[in-house]
Write a protein that holds these residues in place. Structure first.
Motif, mmCIF file in Angstrom:
data_model
loop_
_atom_site.group_PDB
_atom_site.id
_atom_site.type_symbol
_atom_site.label_atom_id
_atom_site.label_comp_id
_atom_site.label_asym_id
_atom_site.label_seq_id
_atom_site.Cartn_x
_atom_site.Cartn_y
_atom_site.Cartn_z
ATOM 1 N N ALA A 1 -9.642 8.394 -12.487
ATOM 2 C CA ALA A 1 -9.383 8.842 -11.121
ATOM 3 C C ALA A 1 -8.944 7.653 -10.285
ATOM 4 N N GLN A 2 -8.208 7.923 -9.194
ATOM 5 C CA GLN A 2 -7.760 6.867 -8.294
ATOM 6 C C GLN A 2 -8.791 6.565 -7.220
ATOM 7 N N PHE A 3 -9.530 7.598 -6.792
ATOM 8 C CA PHE A 3 -10.468 7.449 -5.691
ATOM 9 C C PHE A 3 -11.844 7.973 -6.103
ATOM 10 N N TRP A 4 -12.862 7.389 -5.501
ATOM 11 C CA TRP A 4 -14.223 7.856 -5.724
ATOM 12 C C TRP A 4 -14.446 9.186 -5.017
ATOM 13 N N THR A 5 -15.167 10.090 -5.681
ATOM 14 C CA THR A 5 -15.602 11.340 -5.087
ATOM 15 C C THR A 5 -17.094 11.484 -5.344
ATOM 16 N N VAL A 6 -17.725 12.428 -4.668
ATOM 17 C CA VAL A 6 -19.151 12.658 -4.900
ATOM 18 C C VAL A 6 -19.421 13.041 -6.359
ATOM 19 N N PRO B 1 -6.158 10.394 1.879
ATOM 20 C CA PRO B 1 -5.417 9.218 1.422
ATOM 21 C C PRO B 1 -3.926 9.406 1.656
ATOM 22 N N GLN B 2 -3.206 8.291 1.822
ATOM 23 C CA GLN B 2 -1.763 8.390 1.905
ATOM 24 C C GLN B 2 -1.217 8.781 0.540
ATOM 25 N N VAL B 3 -0.252 9.683 0.564
ATOM 26 C CA VAL B 3 0.344 10.161 -0.680
ATOM 27 C C VAL B 3 1.775 9.650 -0.756
ATOM 28 N N PHE B 4 2.087 8.909 -1.799
ATOM 29 C CA PHE B 4 3.413 8.347 -1.969
ATOM 30 C C PHE B 4 4.072 8.925 -3.205
ATOM 31 N N ASP B 5 5.387 9.049 -3.138
ATOM 32 C CA ASP B 5 6.158 9.510 -4.284
ATOM 33 C C ASP B 5 6.068 8.470 -5.409
ATOM 34 N N LYS B 6 5.929 8.950 -6.644
ATOM 35 C CA LYS B 6 5.792 8.039 -7.773
ATOM 36 C C LYS B 6 7.059 7.225 -8.010
ATOM 37 N N ARG B 7 8.179 7.638 -7.383
ATOM 38 C CA ARG B 7 9.425 6.879 -7.503
ATOM 39 C C ARG B 7 9.508 5.730 -6.505
ATOM 40 N N ARG B 8 8.486 5.590 -5.666
ATOM 41 C CA ARG B 8 8.443 4.521 -4.677
ATOM 42 C C ARG B 8 8.504 3.159 -5.380
ATOM 43 N N GLY B 9 9.213 2.215 -4.775
ATOM 44 C CA GLY B 9 9.331 0.883 -5.336
ATOM 45 C C GLY B 9 8.052 0.085 -5.181
ATOM 46 N N SER B 10 8.052 -1.105 -5.730
ATOM 47 C CA SER B 10 6.891 -1.981 -5.633
ATOM 48 C C SER B 10 6.752 -2.502 -4.213
ATOM 49 N N ASP B 11 5.560 -2.981 -3.874
ATOM 50 C CA ASP B 11 5.340 -3.555 -2.545
ATOM 51 C C ASP B 11 6.285 -4.721 -2.294
ATOM 52 N N ALA B 12 6.545 -5.511 -3.325
ATOM 53 C CA ALA B 12 7.444 -6.660 -3.169
ATOM 54 C C ALA B 12 8.852 -6.195 -2.818
ATOM 55 N N GLU B 13 9.327 -5.143 -3.484
ATOM 56 C CA GLU B 13 10.664 -4.621 -3.207
ATOM 57 C C GLU B 13 10.744 -4.040 -1.801
ATOM 58 N N TYR C 1 11.374 6.341 -0.313
ATOM 59 C CA TYR C 1 10.011 6.839 -0.519
ATOM 60 C C TYR C 1 8.963 5.940 0.140
ATOM 61 N N ALA C 2 9.297 5.406 1.306
ATOM 62 C CA ALA C 2 8.356 4.544 2.032
ATOM 63 C C ALA C 2 8.240 4.991 3.490
ATOM 64 N N PRO C 3 7.817 6.234 3.737
ATOM 65 C CA PRO C 3 7.744 6.743 5.107
ATOM 66 C C PRO C 3 6.758 5.973 5.980
ATOM 67 N N ASP C 4 5.777 5.310 5.360
ATOM 68 C CA ASP C 4 4.787 4.560 6.133
ATOM 69 C C ASP C 4 5.390 3.354 6.841
#
Length: 344
Positions: A109-114, A149-161, A298-301
């Motif tokens: 999982a990506q995030f903790w849940t109960v 959580p923010q939801v990003f498209d899996k085609r989004r580039g790396s943070d560096a890009e 794919y970087a609306p934020d």
């Protein structure tokens, strides 16, 4: 005799289940081993005897896996008597674990849940709490908060890009921001929807509680241009979000800022890059003074006007409006009477 359920695993699932055989949690190990053996058509009674479980338990594991696949490995722990509680040392250990993603504990999982936290604590310390409130407190103590959580498209580039592209954009608009003959906008479309819904109301005892409302779902699209100098927003209604309406909106924007060069920074929606729109750009055309700049895909934020939309929607969501036009007016009034500090 218990009939063995049929399990068909993909090569990817087999690889993952083999890795779970090394899990620190014995229950996860046993489930993974049982599923791998069932996939190999091994007799269920042999599997149950090998794992020191009942055949019916193995059957339940298989049915759970058929229903929710990998998620089933971290559910279904046997309940204890709830007699034991976490010690202070265990609480500190949990806080440390919660500071890392669930994947660090072999939890897919990506995030903790109960449920994830409950299963981990049960497996690690053999403790179960009746109320989820205790798990909420443990999550908050570890510095986590409950939010979307923010939801990003899996085609989004790396943070560096993305950061490199944003740096290019800032360099590109720097001169325009300091030129009184130019204006720079961050732009995007938004859509607000409305359906009247009233759950309860204060009425006199014995009086009918019938209330006439408009239950027709309605919507209104907009495009907004957030000035990167004044913080004001040019807000325009759209009949639809397509190339034709965007060309009309840009033409209106030019009319509102006569004689000025206009830079618009926005996303890569197809109507923002269409051939028909580009035909209206350039010398001699209606949008000759418009220069378009595109954000990283794919970087609306990274588009500051997205924060304007969030703020405006939050402002109108706290009051029930029975007529859609009241929702529209509330949205437009909030944006028209405000300035915003969000910048590229």
């Amino acid at each position: 005799m218990v009939a063995a359920p049929k399990i068909a695993l993909t090569d990817e699932e087999i690889t993952i289940l083999k890795s779970y055989k090394r899990s620190r949690f014995s229950l996860v190990q046993h489930k993974a081993e049982a599923l791998l053996l069932l996939n190999g058509n091994i007799d269920i009674n042999f599997i149950a005897d090998f794992l020191d479980r009942r055949p019916s338990t193995v059957t339940t594991w298989a049915k759970d896996y058929q229903r929710i696949r990998m998620a089933s490995l971290y559910t279904g722990h046997a309940a204890n008597t709830n007699a034991s509680k976490l010690t202070l040392t265990q609480r500190h250990e949990i806080a440390t674990v919660l500071s890392t993603p669930p994947s660090a504990q072999d939890i897919p999982a990506q995030f903790w849940t109960v449920p994830h936290l409950k299963d981990w604590i049960t497996s690690q310390f053999d403790v179960i709490y009746d109320s989820d409130t205790t798990y909420h407190l443990l999550l908050r103590h570890a510095g986590l908060s409950f939010k979307y959580p923010q939801v990003f498209d899996k085609r989004r580039g790396s943070d560096a890009e993305i950061n490199a592209r944003m740096s290019q954009i800032r360099d590109e608009i720097a001169e325009a921001l300091n030129d009184p003959g130019q204006v720079v906008f961050a732009a995007d479309e938004v859509r607000i929807e409305h359906e009247a819904e009233v759950r309860k109301a204060w009425v006199h005892i014995g009086q009918p509680t019938t209330l006439s409302v408009d239950r027709v779902r309605q919507a209104q699209s907009y495009i907004g241009f957030l000035s990167q100098t004044t913080g004001e927003v040019d807000l325009l209604r759209l009949e639809w979000q397509n190339t034709e309406t965007i060309i009309e909106a840009l033409t209106t924007l030019v009319g509102r800022h006569p004689g000025k060069k206009i830079t618009v920074v926005w996303d890569n929606a197809r109507w923002h890059r269409s051939k028909k729109l580009r035909e209206h750009l350039g010398e001699g055309n209606a949008l000759a003074n418009v220069h378009l700049v595109w954000l990283p895909p794919y970087a609306p934020d990274h588009n500051p006007i997205e924060k304007v939309w969030n703020e405006a929607k939050a402002a109108i969501s706290n009051r029930q409006r029975l007529v859609f036009e009241d929702t529209v007016v509330g949205f437009e009034t909030f944006i028209g009477s405000s300035t915003f500090s969000y910048r590229i």
